[in-house]
Design an enzyme around this catalytic site. Sequence first.
Site, PDB file in Angstrom:
ATOM      1  N   THR A 153       0.856  -1.189   0.000  1.00 43.59           N
ATOM      2  CA  THR A 153       0.000   0.000   0.000  1.00 43.59           C
ATOM      3  C   THR A 153       0.884   1.229   0.000  1.00 43.59           C
ATOM      4  O   THR A 153       2.047   1.178   0.413  1.00 43.59           O
ATOM      5  CB  THR A 153      -0.917   0.001   1.240  1.00 43.59           C
TER       6      THR A 153
ATOM      7  N   GLY B  30       0.607   0.208   5.457  1.00 40.47           N
ATOM      8  CA  GLY B  30       0.980  -0.749   6.485  1.00 40.47           C
ATOM      9  C   GLY B  30      -0.174  -1.591   6.963  1.00 40.47           C
ATOM     10  O   GLY B  30      -0.199  -2.030   8.111  1.00 40.47           O
ATOM     11  N   GLY B  31      -1.155  -1.795   6.088  1.00 38.89           N
ATOM     12  CA  GLY B  31      -2.244  -2.703   6.407  1.00 38.89           C
ATOM     13  C   GLY B  31      -3.052  -2.272   7.603  1.00 38.89           C
ATOM     14  O   GLY B  31      -3.409  -1.103   7.775  1.00 38.89           O
TER      15      GLY B  31
END
Length: 585
Positions: A403, A489-490
Amino acid sequence: MKLPSIVLRSAPLLVLATAACVPPPGANVSAPPPAALESSQPGVAVGSPGLVSAADPRAAEAGVQMLRLGGSATDAAIATMLALTVVEPQSSGIGGGGFLVLGDAAGAVETIDGREMAPKAATPQWFYVDGKPLAYGDAIPGGRSVGVPGNLRLAAMAHNGKGKLSWRTLFQPAIRLAREGFMVTPRLNTILAAASRTGALDPAARALYYGADGNPLPVGTLIRNPALAATLEAIAAKGADSFYSGDNATLIASKVGTAPRNPAPMTTADIAAYRAVPRPAVCGSYRQYRICGMGPPSSGATTVFAILKQLERFDMKALGLASPVSWHLIAESQRLAYADRDKYLADADFVTVPVSGLTDPAYLATRSALISDKATMAAALPGTPPGVRTAFARPAAQEENGTTHFVAVDRWGNAASYTSTIEGPFGSGLMVGGYYLNNELTDFNIVPDKDGKPTANRIEAGKRPRSSMAPTLVYGPDGRLRIAVGAAGGVTIPAQVAKALIGVLDWDLSAREAIALPVVFAPGGDMIFVEKGTSLETMIPALQQLGHAQVMARSPSFKANAIERIGDRWIGAADPRSEGAAVAP
């Protein structure tokens, strides 16, 4: 850092013939060649052409080229997204989706949902084989994890409403990078090595990024991607519709359906049916500030706001960033916010998401009352916010790492905060036309039920998976933009963004200092994580004394970007853990 001798590498040329489509109106102005990067410190004057901060300086420069030409923040953000497709292929691009939060100088905020979508054939047992669910890691590679990409429909919708330059112009920096080449950075090389299972799954990708010995190309290798240049040239000339129909759509459907791992049915009709969707912005007040972000299917805005609002009754400024109590309180607030996120957040077109209840100050006050500055909660359970109609079982959270986030401001005071993703590193590992296809469908719950009840985030035909992305705009008491921020970073994204905002709004740090602060992450259970090698690791004994029995230090994988306004200047910030940069015209 000294780079090794440059090695040239080009992909086999794949030219896409695309369906005829009338390009968006606007003069075809050629972008200037890339200019030397300029430091954004000490920033640029408000009223200047603007500023861009992104995870790669070459992509930020692409956005700045649009600002030099008189483009808007939206133009700059789209050009940055396109350039990231080239130079940060592991993280985002036109084969994925994203969320865009736009704000004008008067404080009006709009959001666009470009999240990927499950194909019509998808069922709750989509990731089952022989009656058993695939392990998460086994579900990622190949066709079954691919959702219909949304970034180009998002870009077209944003450009139609807020763009000032021609559609064709926005593509020129990315086309140039793909055709003339870009160098492999240390970060790309590291991720290629760590994610070779997906990064080299497709023969075209393997030929582009890996050597004959199977190892990733070394730092400093110049990669040319003529297939991607051709794809971008076609979309620039014929419009976003050409991505969703004709040869490109046929190639996507064929690639997904014949993948060497987990082939799955996706049709050209699935691709043609995709639409970006304008969504209501989720806004609320924290102290004297107005916080605005992206609503469902993103969990970003509700989770960030809950973390902040539940801390509002504590004097975070007096406690300060050096106090273990501050980080204990942040962790406790995260535990509550993530518990609600995991239970209630999903695609609001399919389930009732109680957004108003989750952001209701009275409800969050009751949640805040569960937090003590002297002890840890025995359990952080989801609450019952106003407006709940259906109780869903709590699903397990998954983490994505592929991402990126970028922000832009323009000469008129408009801001764009855009988070873009292909989900895991290199997405599904499948490549079409020089770009990777996402593995976004693994953001759904692989197991659709728990304790005999359906989870909110189970996969269904045409549904968009829950996301953690949290592009955010913050306005001060004077009504002017204070900061635009977001992260990659999810599932850690809301924690990163909330921490950065506490740093700026409570601890009077610059955006760069706040982004650089270590991260504590407490995703709803009893375990909390602190960033390894930082001051938080030295606080573990103090956190344990406050009742956090399970505290683990883990290596950082964070990447945030921001632009803030201080007085009459815009100041850019990029995460020092990343290769990002803020660039001024």
